[in-house]
Motif scaffolding. Structure first.
Motif, short mmCIF file in Angstrom:
data_model
loop_
_atom_site.label_atom_id
_atom_site.label_comp_id
_atom_site.label_asym_id
_atom_site.label_seq_id
_atom_site.Cartn_x
_atom_site.Cartn_y
_atom_site.Cartn_z
N THR A 115 2.20 -6.30 9.62
CA THR A 115 3.27 -7.29 9.47
C THR A 115 3.91 -7.52 10.82
O THR A 115 3.58 -6.86 11.81
CB THR A 115 4.35 -6.79 8.48
N VAL A 116 4.88 -8.44 10.88
CA VAL A 116 5.59 -8.70 12.14
C VAL A 116 6.34 -7.46 12.61
O VAL A 116 6.66 -7.33 13.79
CB VAL A 116 6.55 -9.90 12.01
N ASN A 117 6.63 -6.54 11.69
CA ASN A 117 7.32 -5.29 12.04
C ASN A 117 6.34 -4.15 12.29
O ASN A 117 6.73 -2.98 12.29
CB ASN A 117 8.29 -4.89 10.93
N ASP A 118 5.04 -4.48 12.47
CA ASP A 118 3.98 -3.49 12.73
C ASP A 118 3.78 -2.50 11.58
O ASP A 118 3.37 -1.36 11.81
CB ASP A 118 4.25 -2.73 14.04
N LEU A 119 4.07 -2.92 10.36
CA LEU A 119 3.79 -2.08 9.20
C LEU A 119 2.35 -2.32 8.76
O LEU A 119 1.87 -3.46 8.79
CB LEU A 119 4.76 -2.38 8.07
N THR A 120 1.67 -1.27 8.35
CA THR A 120 0.26 -1.37 8.00
C THR A 120 0.00 -0.78 6.62
O THR A 120 0.91 -0.26 5.98
CB THR A 120 -0.60 -0.61 9.03
N VAL A 121 -1.26 -0.80 6.22
CA VAL A 121 -1.66 -0.21 4.95
C VAL A 121 -1.34 1.28 4.92
O VAL A 121 -0.98 1.83 3.88
CB VAL A 121 -3.17 -0.45 4.69
N ARG A 122 -1.43 1.93 6.06
CA ARG A 122 -1.09 3.36 6.14
C ARG A 122 0.35 3.60 5.69
O ARG A 122 0.65 4.58 5.00
CB ARG A 122 -1.30 3.85 7.57
N ASP A 123 1.26 2.70 6.06
CA ASP A 123 2.66 2.81 5.63
C ASP A 123 2.77 2.66 4.11
O ASP A 123 3.57 3.34 3.47
CB ASP A 123 3.53 1.76 6.33
N VAL A 124 1.97 1.76 3.55
CA VAL A 124 1.96 1.58 2.09
C VAL A 124 1.56 2.89 1.42
O VAL A 124 2.22 3.34 0.48
CB VAL A 124 0.99 0.45 1.69
N TRP A 125 0.49 3.51 1.91
CA TRP A 125 0.01 4.75 1.31
C TRP A 125 1.05 5.86 1.42
O TRP A 125 1.20 6.67 0.50
CB TRP A 125 -1.32 5.18 1.95
N ASP A 126 1.80 5.90 2.52
CA ASP A 126 2.87 6.90 2.66
C ASP A 126 3.90 6.75 1.53
O ASP A 126 4.37 7.74 0.96
CB ASP A 126 3.57 6.78 4.01
N HIS A 127 4.24 5.52 1.21
CA HIS A 127 5.21 5.27 0.13
C HIS A 127 4.61 5.55 -1.24
O HIS A 127 5.31 6.04 -2.13
CB HIS A 127 5.76 3.85 0.22
N LEU A 128 3.34 5.26 -1.42
CA LEU A 128 2.69 5.55 -2.70
C LEU A 128 2.64 7.05 -2.97
O LEU A 128 2.87 7.50 -4.09
CB LEU A 128 1.27 4.96 -2.73
N VAL A 129 2.38 7.85 -1.93
CA VAL A 129 2.34 9.31 -2.07
C VAL A 129 3.67 9.85 -2.55
O VAL A 129 3.73 10.82 -3.30
CB VAL A 129 1.93 9.96 -0.72
N HIS A 130 4.77 9.20 -2.15
CA HIS A 130 6.11 9.65 -2.52
C HIS A 130 6.66 8.89 -3.74
O HIS A 130 7.87 8.91 -4.00
CB HIS A 130 7.06 9.51 -1.33
N ASP A 131 5.78 8.21 -4.49
CA ASP A 131 6.17 7.45 -5.68
C ASP A 131 7.24 6.40 -5.42
O ASP A 131 8.07 6.10 -6.28
CB ASP A 131 6.63 8.39 -6.81
N GLU A 132 7.22 5.83 -4.23
CA GLU A 132 8.15 4.75 -3.87
C GLU A 132 7.43 3.42 -4.09
O GLU A 132 7.04 2.70 -3.16
CB GLU A 132 8.61 4.92 -2.42
#
Length: 198
Positions: free
Chosen positions: A20-37
């Motif tokens: 994204t424009v804020n340099d967020l990637t799929v890896r960031d998505v997976w970090d949130h999925l691991v924490h049930d966010e």
């Protein structure tokens, strides 16, 4: 599929280098999925979908996840993005009229439920004005007040009517015979020919 499976499945459709424009990637998505966010993961995936074109199945999975999380606007947005792929999208800067003689006295709903008529310069066989219909989404706002101005997204009901519309063209919105608003076209994206018009 449950929510996490839908989000995981959607994330697998995003190329790893997408950011994204804020340099967020799929890896960031997976970090949130691991924490049930899940809501955060859903929001990040929507942003990744804005970073590059993704297939309708991506948006369909996000819409289903948003429905299950009871996030109505997010679900509507994901369904909307599927429509953009199938029918094309026109982004424009809209200014609504206000004051005497204007039919609309209430805010215009922003989440794609309104399908106004648009004068895009066509003439009817009898020589009068011909209008075309397009669904309307207001970017960044839940509603647009009379007299307000915002960037909008239009999904044409009949994409072939809109093939001559180009950036810079002024078009008018109608909910009856009177002009409800004026818009200047900013961007035109035709339908994705690889997507069936379902």
């Amino acid at each position: 599929m449950d929510v996490i499976e839908l989000l995981e499945s959607a994330s697998l459709l995003v190329p790893e280098e997408t950011a994204t424009v804020n340099d967020l990637t799929v890896r960031d998505v997976w970090d949130h999925l691991v924490h049930d966010e899940w809501e955060i993961a859903l929001s990040l995936l929507e942003g990744l979908g804005d970073a590059r074109p993704l297939p309708p199945v991506f948006w369909e999975k996000l819409a289903e996840a948003a429905d299950r999380l009871r996030l109505e606007r997010s679900a509507a947005w994901c369904h909307w993005r599927c429509s953009e792929l199938r029918h094309g999208v026109i982004r424009a800067d809209l200014t609504l009229r206000s004051g005497h003689g204007v039919r609309r006295t209430t805010p215009l709903p922003g989440a794609g439920v309104l399908r106004p008529m648009w004068d895009i310069g066509h003439v009817s066989p009898s020589g009068g004005r011909a209008v075309s219909i397009a669904a309307l989404w207001v970017e960044g706002l839940p509603v647009l007040e009379p007299g307000g101005r915002a960037t909008i997204r239009l999904v044409p009901l009949t994409p072939s009517h809109w093939t001559d519309v180009q950036p810079g063209r002024r078009i008018t919105m109608h909910e009856d015979r009177s002009v409800a608003g004026t818009a200047v076209v900013l961007q035109v994206r035709p339908p994705d020919i690889t997507v069936s018009p379902g």
